[in-house]
Scaffold this motif. Structure first.
Motif, mmCIF file in Angstrom:
data_model
loop_
_atom_site.group_PDB
_atom_site.id
_atom_site.type_symbol
_atom_site.label_atom_id
_atom_site.label_comp_id
_atom_site.label_asym_id
_atom_site.label_seq_id
_atom_site.Cartn_x
_atom_site.Cartn_y
_atom_site.Cartn_z
ATOM 1 N N UNK A 181 0.829 -1.215 0.000
ATOM 2 C CA UNK A 181 0.000 0.000 0.000
ATOM 3 C C UNK A 181 0.862 1.263 0.000
ATOM 4 N N UNK A 182 2.007 1.176 0.646
ATOM 5 C CA UNK A 182 2.940 2.299 0.604
ATOM 6 C C UNK A 182 3.487 2.471 -0.804
ATOM 7 N N UNK A 183 3.836 1.371 -1.449
ATOM 8 C CA UNK A 183 4.320 1.423 -2.829
ATOM 9 C C UNK A 183 3.273 2.034 -3.758
ATOM 10 N N UNK A 184 2.029 1.617 -3.601
ATOM 11 C CA UNK A 184 0.965 2.136 -4.452
ATOM 12 C C UNK A 184 0.728 3.624 -4.221
ATOM 13 N N UNK A 185 0.941 4.078 -2.980
ATOM 14 C CA UNK A 185 0.812 5.507 -2.697
ATOM 15 C C UNK A 185 1.854 6.298 -3.487
ATOM 16 N N UNK A 186 3.071 5.759 -3.593
ATOM 17 C CA UNK A 186 4.106 6.403 -4.403
ATOM 18 C C UNK A 186 3.693 6.473 -5.875
ATOM 19 N N UNK A 206 11.633 8.533 -5.876
ATOM 20 C CA UNK A 206 11.469 8.151 -4.464
ATOM 21 C C UNK A 206 11.197 6.659 -4.278
ATOM 22 N N UNK A 207 10.549 6.019 -5.253
ATOM 23 C CA UNK A 207 10.307 4.572 -5.177
ATOM 24 C C UNK A 207 11.628 3.820 -5.235
ATOM 25 N N UNK A 208 12.538 4.291 -6.099
ATOM 26 C CA UNK A 208 13.863 3.671 -6.206
ATOM 27 C C UNK A 208 14.585 3.721 -4.872
ATOM 28 N N UNK A 209 14.500 4.845 -4.188
ATOM 29 C CA UNK A 209 15.171 4.998 -2.898
ATOM 30 C C UNK A 209 14.491 4.186 -1.800
ATOM 31 N N UNK A 210 13.171 4.081 -1.861
ATOM 32 C CA UNK A 210 12.426 3.404 -0.796
ATOM 33 C C UNK A 210 12.362 1.890 -0.972
ATOM 34 N N UNK A 211 12.336 1.422 -2.246
ATOM 35 C CA UNK A 211 12.121 -0.005 -2.488
ATOM 36 C C UNK A 211 13.241 -0.660 -3.296
ATOM 37 N N UNK A 212 13.560 -0.121 -4.472
ATOM 38 C CA UNK A 212 14.578 -0.742 -5.302
ATOM 39 C C UNK A 212 14.258 -0.619 -6.777
ATOM 40 N N UNK A 213 15.139 -1.130 -7.659
ATOM 41 C CA UNK A 213 14.987 -0.947 -9.112
ATOM 42 C C UNK A 213 13.763 -1.635 -9.700
ATOM 43 N N UNK A 214 13.398 -2.808 -9.189
ATOM 44 C CA UNK A 214 12.248 -3.520 -9.748
ATOM 45 C C UNK A 214 10.961 -2.739 -9.511
ATOM 46 N N UNK A 215 10.793 -2.242 -8.282
ATOM 47 C CA UNK A 215 9.610 -1.445 -7.953
ATOM 48 C C UNK A 215 9.647 -0.098 -8.678
#
Length: 480
Positions: free
Chosen positions: A334-339, A397-406
């Motif tokens: 849900x955090x990813x989807x918010x991004x 910000x997704x790259x920093x929070x999760x990684x390249x795949x996300x």
């Protein structure tokens, strides 16, 4: 048994207040501002009865009942002592605020939430009308010419006292023990913010924004307030003030944006909060870019001036909802989807704003037929490329929070957002004919009816719907 006692006590008290207001109204030979303020102020004291309830259904039943009663009274004047002869929905908003704050406070375990919000609305907004009428000669606010300095100081004082007393009394509900000085600081901030919210309220909307905004701001700051949070808050406020001075956002837009920033940072973390700021800066920047072609196209579009609260919520509400779901579930998806909501919002903004500067042809996204520049549902090659750029930037910000795949998923979902926005704009959004018979997004005359699309589907509605679909598609993709 406790809930039955609570319900009976609540209903008895509410009808007692209405009875007092009715007597006041009869003595003044009809509904008066005095009788309305009696209801406004005294009904807020219902919050002191909420400790009698032990279950959620019981604590929200009374305000839910009065949402219905107040709606019917507004239409049929069932309770004349509290109605005005205008189109204000203030009494309904009041009941909605009671419902939302009492329910959310019960769920979160933050008993201070309904106390702060409801008492600020009841006493602050209620007495502001009285002090403003008696001592309100000074009206120094250009964006609120009818509001007085005396009234604003009254709201600020009531919010300060309600916040300080509630946070101090219910301090054990929070995860961290705070000092007296810290609570005083929060109360001061909330007093200032509450006064500003009341200034921006129109047609009774302050009965919704003031209690919910003041309550959430206070409890979220109390629970999550740290030095980085206050630095973030200061940066967001500075950006909003600068944008207001540059006529890029309205006062009510500032309120919506600041509450959104607080919610995203406290529930989703620094990077999610930064996504909002990054989107606002970049989105405002490309909106300010002008060419002759774009200036002409904007004449036929909705909402091309300063961003108001509707535009802010249309581009951020899905992220806010997802951040609350993440807070309750602690599920990273849900955090990813918010991004990804901001990736899609940026992609659509870049595509629209830069696309209108194109000198190339505009094509209907569904039929491929030529369209006038600026009409929703039209796309250009330049605009589509710009949409990819916007998605790439706001996915960082997704790259920093999760990684390249996300990150790659965020880029793809972001670009999908601008495509689905164009599809919905072409198929659902209301469109009108100009004097020559060509389609455009705004009516040529005030009473014109749409020639295509649905009357209630504005550009803001399309934005909100498309971002919601991005989140839904993202959830399906990640779970599969």
């Amino acid at each position: 048994m406790e809930n039955i006692i609570g319900l009976a006590s609540s209903l008895a008290y509410i009808f007692f207040v209405i009875g007092i207001a009715t007597v006041v109204a009869k003595k003044s030979q009809g509904a008066s501002e005095t009788s309305r303020k009696v209801v406004h102020i005294l009904v807020g004291n219902w919050v002191f009865l909420t400790p009698l309830f032990t279950e959620l259904w019981a604590v929200v039943l009374v305000p839910f009942t009065f949402i219905i009663i107040n709606s019917l009274s507004l239409k049929y004047t069932l309770i004349s002592a509290m109605e005005r002869n205008d189109d204000s929905l203030g009494t309904v908003y009041y009941a909605v605020s009671l419902f939302f704050l009492s329910g959310l406070g019960f769920i979160l375990g933050f008993r201070a939430l309904p106390y702060i919000g409801v008492l600020t609305m009841a006493y602050g907004d209620g007495f502001a009308a009285i002090t403003g009428k008696k001592w309100g000669k000074r009206k120094p606010f250009p964006f609120a010419p009818l509001k007085s300095l005396a009234g604003s100081l009254t709201v600020a004082t009531a919010a300060f006292l309600a916040t300080f007393g509630s946070l101090l009394y219910f301090q054990k509900d929070f995860s961290t023990e705070r000092s007296l000085l810290f609570i005083l600081f929060i109360a001061l901030l909330n007093g200032i913010f509450s006064a500003f919210m009341e200034l921006t309220g129109k047609k009774g909307c302050d009965n919704l924004t003031l209690p919910i905004g003041s309550g959430l701001f206070a409890v979220l700051t109390m629970e999550f307030g740290t030095l980085p949070y206050f630095l973030y808050l200061a940066a967001a406020l500075a950006i909003l003030v600068y944008a207001f001075r540059k006529e890029a956002i309205t006062p009510d837009g500032m309120v919506a944006a600041l509450l959104t920033a607080v919610t995203l940072y406290t529930l989703g973390g620094f990077l999610l909060g930064s996504s909002l700021i990054l989107f606002f800066i970049l989105g405002t920047g490309v909106s300010k870019m002008k060419t002759k072609e774009k200036s002409e196209a904007e004449k036929t579009q909705e909402h091309t001036g300063a961003r108001n609260w509707k535009q802010v919520l249309a581009n951020s509400l899905p992220a806010v909802i997802l951040s609350w779901i993440y807070f309750f579930t602690d599920e990273p998806i849900y955090l990813l989807l918010a991004f990804t909501v901001f990736s899609a919002a940026a992609s659509d903004t870049f595509s629209s704003e830069i696309g209108m500067m194109s000198k190339g042809k505009v094509f209907h996204i569904l039929t491929g037929k030529p369209l006038p520049m600026g009409v929703s549902g039209g796309v250009t090659l330049q605009g589509l490329v710009a949409g990819i750029v916007g998605s790439v930037l706001l996915s960082l910000p997704i790259l920093l929070a999760f990684g390249p795949e996300e990150y790659l998923l965020g880029v793809l979902l972001g670009f999908f957002g601008t495509i689905i926005d164009s599809v919905l704009g072409a198929s659902l959004q209301r469109k009108y004919e100009d004097v020559s018979g060509k389609l455009q997004d705004i009516p040529a005359h005030a009473m014109d009816l749409p020639k295509k699309g649905f009357r209630l589907v504005s550009n803001n509605a399309v934005n909100l719907l498309s971002l919601t679909l991005v989140a839904i598609v993202g959830y399906v993709v990640t779970t599969l």
